[in-house]
Motif scaffolding. Sequence first.
Motif, PDB file in Angstrom:
ATOM      1  N   VAL A  67       0.873  -1.175   0.000  1.00 12.30           N
ATOM      2  CA  VAL A  67       0.000   0.000   0.000  1.00 12.30           C
ATOM      3  C   VAL A  67       0.909   1.224   0.000  1.00 12.30           C
ATOM      4  O   VAL A  67       2.126   1.089   0.123  1.00 12.30           O
ATOM      5  N   MET A  68       0.328   2.405  -0.145  1.00  7.83           N
ATOM      6  CA  MET A  68       1.150   3.609  -0.046  1.00  7.83           C
ATOM      7  C   MET A  68       0.923   4.252   1.315  1.00  7.83           C
ATOM      8  O   MET A  68      -0.219   4.397   1.764  1.00  7.83           O
ATOM      9  N   LEU A  69       2.007   4.638   1.962  1.00  4.73           N
ATOM     10  CA  LEU A  69       1.939   5.391   3.215  1.00  4.73           C
ATOM     11  C   LEU A  69       2.585   6.734   2.955  1.00  4.73           C
ATOM     12  O   LEU A  69       3.789   6.795   2.675  1.00  4.73           O
ATOM     13  N   ASP A  70       1.800   7.791   3.021  1.00  4.44           N
ATOM     14  CA  ASP A  70       2.329   9.118   2.728  1.00  4.44           C
ATOM     15  C   ASP A  70       3.092   9.136   1.407  1.00  4.44           C
ATOM     16  O   ASP A  70       4.173   9.716   1.303  1.00  4.44           O
ATOM     17  N   GLY A  71       2.548   8.454   0.411  1.00  7.17           N
ATOM     18  CA  GLY A  71       3.137   8.499  -0.921  1.00  7.17           C
ATOM     19  C   GLY A  71       4.278   7.536  -1.173  1.00  7.17           C
ATOM     20  O   GLY A  71       4.824   7.496  -2.265  1.00  7.17           O
ATOM     21  N   LEU A  72       4.644   6.736  -0.157  1.00  9.18           N
ATOM     22  CA  LEU A  72       5.724   5.770  -0.344  1.00  9.18           C
ATOM     23  C   LEU A  72       5.155   4.364  -0.302  1.00  9.18           C
ATOM     24  O   LEU A  72       4.307   4.067   0.542  1.00  9.18           O
ATOM     25  N   PRO A  73       5.636   3.474  -1.174  1.00  9.78           N
ATOM     26  CA  PRO A  73       5.133   2.103  -1.101  1.00  9.78           C
ATOM     27  C   PRO A  73       5.627   1.429   0.175  1.00  9.78           C
ATOM     28  O   PRO A  73       6.782   1.609   0.567  1.00  9.78           O
ATOM     29  N   ALA A  74       4.748   0.679   0.832  1.00 12.55           N
ATOM     30  CA  ALA A  74       5.128   0.026   2.088  1.00 12.55           C
ATOM     31  C   ALA A  74       4.433  -1.325   2.175  1.00 12.55           C
ATOM     32  O   ALA A  74       3.349  -1.522   1.603  1.00 12.55           O
ATOM     33  N   TYR A  75       5.067  -2.253   2.892  1.00  9.16           N
ATOM     34  CA  TYR A  75       4.456  -3.550   3.150  1.00  9.16           C
ATOM     35  C   TYR A  75       3.472  -3.400   4.307  1.00  9.16           C
ATOM     36  O   TYR A  75       3.876  -3.104   5.437  1.00  9.16           O
ATOM     37  N   ALA A  76       2.183  -3.628   4.042  1.00  5.07           N
ATOM     38  CA  ALA A  76       1.199  -3.522   5.118  1.00  5.07           C
ATOM     39  C   ALA A  76       1.327  -4.673   6.121  1.00  5.07           C
ATOM     40  O   ALA A  76       0.813  -4.591   7.225  1.00  5.07           O
ATOM     41  N   CYS A  77       2.034  -5.746   5.727  1.00  4.37           N
ATOM     42  CA  CYS A  77       2.207  -6.881   6.655  1.00  4.37           C
ATOM     43  C   CYS A  77       3.266  -6.592   7.698  1.00  4.37           C
ATOM     44  O   CYS A  77       3.368  -7.294   8.691  1.00  4.37           O
ATOM     45  N   THR A  78       4.084  -5.589   7.466  1.00  2.00           N
ATOM     46  CA  THR A  78       5.178  -5.301   8.390  1.00  2.00           C
ATOM     47  C   THR A  78       5.046  -3.883   8.929  1.00  2.00           C
ATOM     48  O   THR A  78       6.024  -3.235   9.257  1.00  2.00           O
TER      49      THR A  78
END
Lengths: 290, 213
Positions: free
Chosen positions: B108-119
């Motif tokens: 997903v994106m967090l504040d415009g950065l791609p991030a692993y929602a599992c971690t």
Amino acid sequence: MHWVDYQRPESLDAALQAFAANAGNAKALAGGTDLLVQMRAGRCASGVLVDIKNIPELNEMSYSPEQGLTLGAAVPCYRIYGDKTVSAAYPALIDAVSIIGGTQIQGRASVGGNLCNAAPSADVVPVLIALGVVCKVTSAGGTREIAAEDFCVAPGKNALAAGELLVSLHFPPPALQSGARYIRFIPRNEMDIAVAGAGVSVTLADGRFSAARVALASVAPTPLFAREAGEALVGRPVHAASIAKAAAAAKAAAKPIDDMRGTAAYRRNLCAVLTRRALEDAVARAGGKL
Amino acid sequence: MSSNKPIEGSVEGSGAEQRKGFSRRTFIEGIGLGAGAVGSVVVTDGAQADHHVPVGPDPVSITLNINGKNHDLKVEPRVTLIDALRNQLDYTGAKKVCDRATCGACTVMLDGLPAYACTTFAIEAQGRKIETIEGISAGDKMHPVQQYFVEHDAQQCGFCTPGFVMAGKAIVDKNPRPSMSEVEDGLCGNICRCGTYVGVRQAVYDAAGKGSA
């Protein structure tokens, strides 16, 4: 995943109080890219997570040619390679932070976390050792400094005492005619753990090496400071023969094991090859010619 | 969409004891070891984004901003963002696959950065702009990355696709003219077991510079 408490202090003092109040039971949460995986695997039993990402000192990234770089422990990789000044001053740091995990990891993972996790394979630690980084550690009882090469003490174990928090890393300003480089060997192109890695720094003067440091990843219980390999260069001419001696010294210093990523013998050979290549690149970055 | 039901984030240690009204915090206070934490139990539920004091391990009220919309929910601090999205908020586009920061299906994106929602813990994502695959199209109009996935047949089973699309969107958001090598770098945190990489790369490459949905 086991039950945890969560706390997000806004100041260093509040964080230190949280660590003091939960002696030995609190764990710092920065990017969480190692911590969550370890918690899920049952390898981290801490009952309190202290989210340190809102603490100003841990988010600092300030550089000056006189003072060097102060890097807060929670600064994520993407902020480091996204900074043109820091990238120009410390290309070896960029070598490491741009190959830790993939894009999603680099958006969250921090250099401080990579160091505190104390994996023998940590990509950033050989760079910290090669660059002579000093780690600033604080607790409710005071502040002390730990040299990067003394920070990891065993696989997964760092030098922090209960209640201590890594606040920042101090990188000395790059010397004139100096260069540094980190390279690792992995069978994939990315998202893998080093079979072996070499981080080096050199300073040149009048066609000779005036200073050099070599550190190795994945060939000992901790990231390894191969002091002898650096010393083998000092005073010698900037020449392939000098580098060959240092590479041999790095190979001799390595204490690898056999595992699924490679045999000990293979890793020892890699140490020589990677050290040589890293030194050649570092010399080029220092403006020298072989 | 928001069911707001507090649920356990994972199977192990789930809450028979909790259902009987037991919580670790009240237990610790009861035996007098929680000096630093005493009093915090009062603010557990109303604390929202202000967690100067410890909260948990019981469910905590949080607000997540997802695709521009605020969602109030209750989660235990141990609940990951992927579990909160999928199990509590019905955002099932992001997939839970490896659950260990390796495969990228949960991107997903967090504040415009791609991030692993599992971690990422759900509680950490408060106050941040969360963007999921559900939020990138405009009604029936697909985002260019999605459109080019269709054109290049960039999926087979499709299970990794939402993660790849989000990682691809992150690339084209940042760089309207990436080289193919930059596309490969940006996608390196995602895995496709069917091996559709050629189509995926081409789709992201072609979508660059084409704007949003």
